[in-house]
Design a protein around this motif. Structure first.
Motif, PDB file in Angstrom:
ATOM      1  N   GLU A  17      -4.427 -50.923 -50.271  1.00 53.96           N
ATOM      2  CA  GLU A  17      -4.451 -52.185 -50.964  1.00 53.96           C
ATOM      3  C   GLU A  17      -4.770 -51.856 -52.505  1.00 53.96           C
ATOM      4  O   GLU A  17      -5.587 -51.030 -52.652  1.00 53.96           O
ATOM      5  N   THR A  18      -3.762 -52.283 -53.586  1.00 55.39           N
ATOM      6  CA  THR A  18      -4.121 -51.988 -54.865  1.00 55.39           C
ATOM      7  C   THR A  18      -4.416 -53.506 -55.196  1.00 55.39           C
ATOM      8  O   THR A  18      -3.741 -54.511 -55.087  1.00 55.39           O
ATOM      9  N   ILE A  19      -5.499 -53.831 -56.190  1.00 57.93           N
ATOM     10  CA  ILE A  19      -6.053 -54.950 -56.692  1.00 57.93           C
ATOM     11  C   ILE A  19      -6.175 -54.616 -58.019  1.00 57.93           C
ATOM     12  O   ILE A  19      -6.858 -53.897 -58.695  1.00 57.93           O
ATOM     13  N   ILE A  20      -5.303 -55.790 -58.959  1.00 56.83           N
ATOM     14  CA  ILE A  20      -5.446 -55.739 -60.306  1.00 56.83           C
ATOM     15  C   ILE A  20      -6.115 -57.041 -60.555  1.00 56.83           C
ATOM     16  O   ILE A  20      -5.609 -58.121 -60.615  1.00 56.83           O
ATOM     17  N   ALA A  21      -7.241 -57.123 -60.975  1.00 59.33           N
ATOM     18  CA  ALA A  21      -8.275 -58.270 -61.070  1.00 59.33           C
ATOM     19  C   ALA A  21      -7.966 -58.738 -62.592  1.00 59.33           C
ATOM     20  O   ALA A  21      -7.567 -58.339 -63.661  1.00 59.33           O
TER      21      ALA A  21
ATOM     22  N   GLU B 192     -15.244 -58.833 -62.311  1.00 52.36           N
ATOM     23  CA  GLU B 192     -14.106 -58.597 -61.410  1.00 52.36           C
ATOM     24  C   GLU B 192     -13.925 -57.310 -61.058  1.00 52.36           C
ATOM     25  O   GLU B 192     -13.661 -56.557 -61.874  1.00 52.36           O
ATOM     26  N   GLU B 193     -13.396 -57.115 -59.971  1.00 47.60           N
ATOM     27  CA  GLU B 193     -13.157 -55.655 -59.388  1.00 47.60           C
ATOM     28  C   GLU B 193     -11.898 -55.512 -59.132  1.00 47.60           C
ATOM     29  O   GLU B 193     -11.075 -55.995 -58.421  1.00 47.60           O
ATOM     30  N   SER B 194     -11.205 -54.498 -59.812  1.00 52.66           N
ATOM     31  CA  SER B 194      -9.873 -53.863 -59.493  1.00 52.66           C
ATOM     32  C   SER B 194      -9.907 -52.658 -58.716  1.00 52.66           C
ATOM     33  O   SER B 194     -10.988 -52.017 -59.049  1.00 52.66           O
ATOM     34  N   ILE B 195      -9.135 -52.402 -57.987  1.00 53.89           N
ATOM     35  CA  ILE B 195      -9.090 -51.439 -57.121  1.00 53.89           C
ATOM     36  C   ILE B 195      -7.841 -50.591 -57.094  1.00 53.89           C
ATOM     37  O   ILE B 195      -6.648 -51.320 -56.786  1.00 53.89           O
ATOM     38  N   LEU B 196      -7.732 -49.236 -57.404  1.00 52.16           N
ATOM     39  CA  LEU B 196      -6.470 -48.672 -57.554  1.00 52.16           C
ATOM     40  C   LEU B 196      -6.612 -47.328 -56.643  1.00 52.16           C
ATOM     41  O   LEU B 196      -7.425 -46.364 -57.086  1.00 52.16           O
ATOM     42  N   PRO B 197      -5.731 -46.886 -55.703  1.00 51.64           N
ATOM     43  CA  PRO B 197      -5.605 -45.617 -55.300  1.00 51.64           C
ATOM     44  C   PRO B 197      -4.988 -44.599 -56.130  1.00 51.64           C
ATOM     45  O   PRO B 197      -4.213 -45.095 -56.898  1.00 51.64           O
TER      46      PRO B 197
END
Lengths: 120, 244
Positions: A17-21, B192-197
């Motif tokens: 999953e990718t999350i752009i907060a 706020e936490e963004s997560i990118l592979p």
């Protein structure tokens, strides 16, 4: 380190999953094979073969393509959603929509053409 | 054939004397004793290990901490030998991630020889295992030369290899951006936490920034981060903190 071809494949191989907060802005062509959640800003294009969730605080200026999507934020650009699109009451879409299944909540704003059925 | 590399901080140190004797006895009992190489000032760890590999060593075990691992990482990855460790003293984050207990208890983990293959990251050509931290981050990141990501306020950047990465043997790192966002009438700041592979990324900053790769500080305005084509075979414990 890697050749150009490998670079272009990189995010397409990402199954996670990718999350752009909130607090983060993305510019460019964003492609993924995994689920994407966006609560921040995105300009460019957005493509996933999985699910896309656009949160209430999200502002997207992009051509959007996904397998299925739930939208609560702002999208300026055309949407092509393969399986099903849910527009929640806070959503604002300015652009054409192509999808097979559509649900629009009261309060949602849509400015554009809606085509039901899979794109040829 | 095993080679045990003793870092110089554990040699002649009364604190580790008894533990080292226990370790050596236990390794002999388990039948996995081998050549002992001792690091010292002005002795190049990579050259020492390379010599042992030329003589037929197939498993390199370091006795020390994260700093010891850094000294031999290049040669271990390039030679494709199996890597193990017996953690001693502080700064042993990697051993924790690999599920290896401190001191003599690690000998049984080595003997069980549960092997995992993990990917190795590089930042400006320097290899890292656990990840990268950028504590004060206000820069532009380009992912895979395809799209750019900017935090709109001060943020922290963490690039994870083992923990959090979808599968450490699959060849993906994970970038985590924690940006300050102000909310509510009191404008309280939350992260706020963004997560990118990712497989590759570039960090560019107008001013020099500090980056910590496996805890080691680097400073600069541009950092190219990617994955090493060569993977690393490591001995892990059942309590390892990542999934494969």
């Amino acid at each position: 380190m890697f050749g150009k071809q490998e670079n272009s494949m990189a995010h397409q191989h990402a199954g996670s999953e990718t999350i752009i907060a909130q607090g983060v802005k993305v510019e460019g062509d964003f492609k993924s094979n995994g689920d994407i959640t966006i609560d921040g800003e995105l300009n460019g294009s957005l493509q996933t073969s999985a699910a896309l969730h656009v949160g209430e605080s999200a502002v997207i200026h992009a051509e959007v393509s996904a397998k299925q999507s739930v939208i609560a934020g702002v999208i300026v650009g055309n949407l092509q959603i393969e399986d099903g699109l849910q527009l929640l009451s806070t959503s604002q879409v300015t652009g054409d929509i192509v999808t097979s299944h559509l649900s629009i909540a009261e309060g949602a704003v849509v400015n554009g053409r809606i085509s039901m059925g899979k794109k040829e | 054939m095993y080679c045990y590399l003793y870092d110089d901080f554990i040699q002649g140190n009364k604190r580790f004397e008894k533990e080292l004797a226990l370790i050596e006895n236990r390794l002999t009992d388990l039948g996995i004793n081998g050549k002992i190489s001792r690091l010292a000032l002005f002795r190049n760890a990579e050259e020492m290990i390379r010599d042992e590999i030329d003589k037929g060593v197939t498993t390199v075990v370091v006795l020390g901490n994260d700093d010891t691992v850094r000294k031999v990482l290049n040669v271990v990855v390039e030679s494709q030998v199996v890597f193990g460790m017996i953690p001693l003293g502080p700064k042993n984050q990697l051993a924790e991630l690999l599920g290896i207990p401190e001191g003599v208890a690690a000998c049984d983990i080595l003997s069980a020889r549960r092997l995992e293959t993990i990917v190795i990251g590089t930042v400006n050509g320097r290899k890292f295992i656990t990840g990268i931290n950028v504590p004060q981050f206000r820069a532009e990141i380009t992912f895979e030369e395809k799209f750019r990501v900017f935090p709109t306020s001060t943020a922290e950047l963490e690039i994870r290899n083992l923990v959090g990465a979808s599968n450490p043997s699959e060849g993906m790192l994970q970038a985590v951006i924690r940006a300050d966002v102000k909310r509510g009438i009191f404008q309280r700041s939350t992260k706020e936490e963004s997560i990118l592979p990712l497989q590759s990324m570039t960090i560019r900053s107008e001013k020099p920034i500090q980056v910590f790769a496996d805890g080691e500080q680097m400073e600069g305005t541009r950092f190219d981060i990617s994955i090493e084509p060569l993977k690393m075979r490591v001995i892990t414990g059942k309590n390892r903190q990542f999934d494969t």
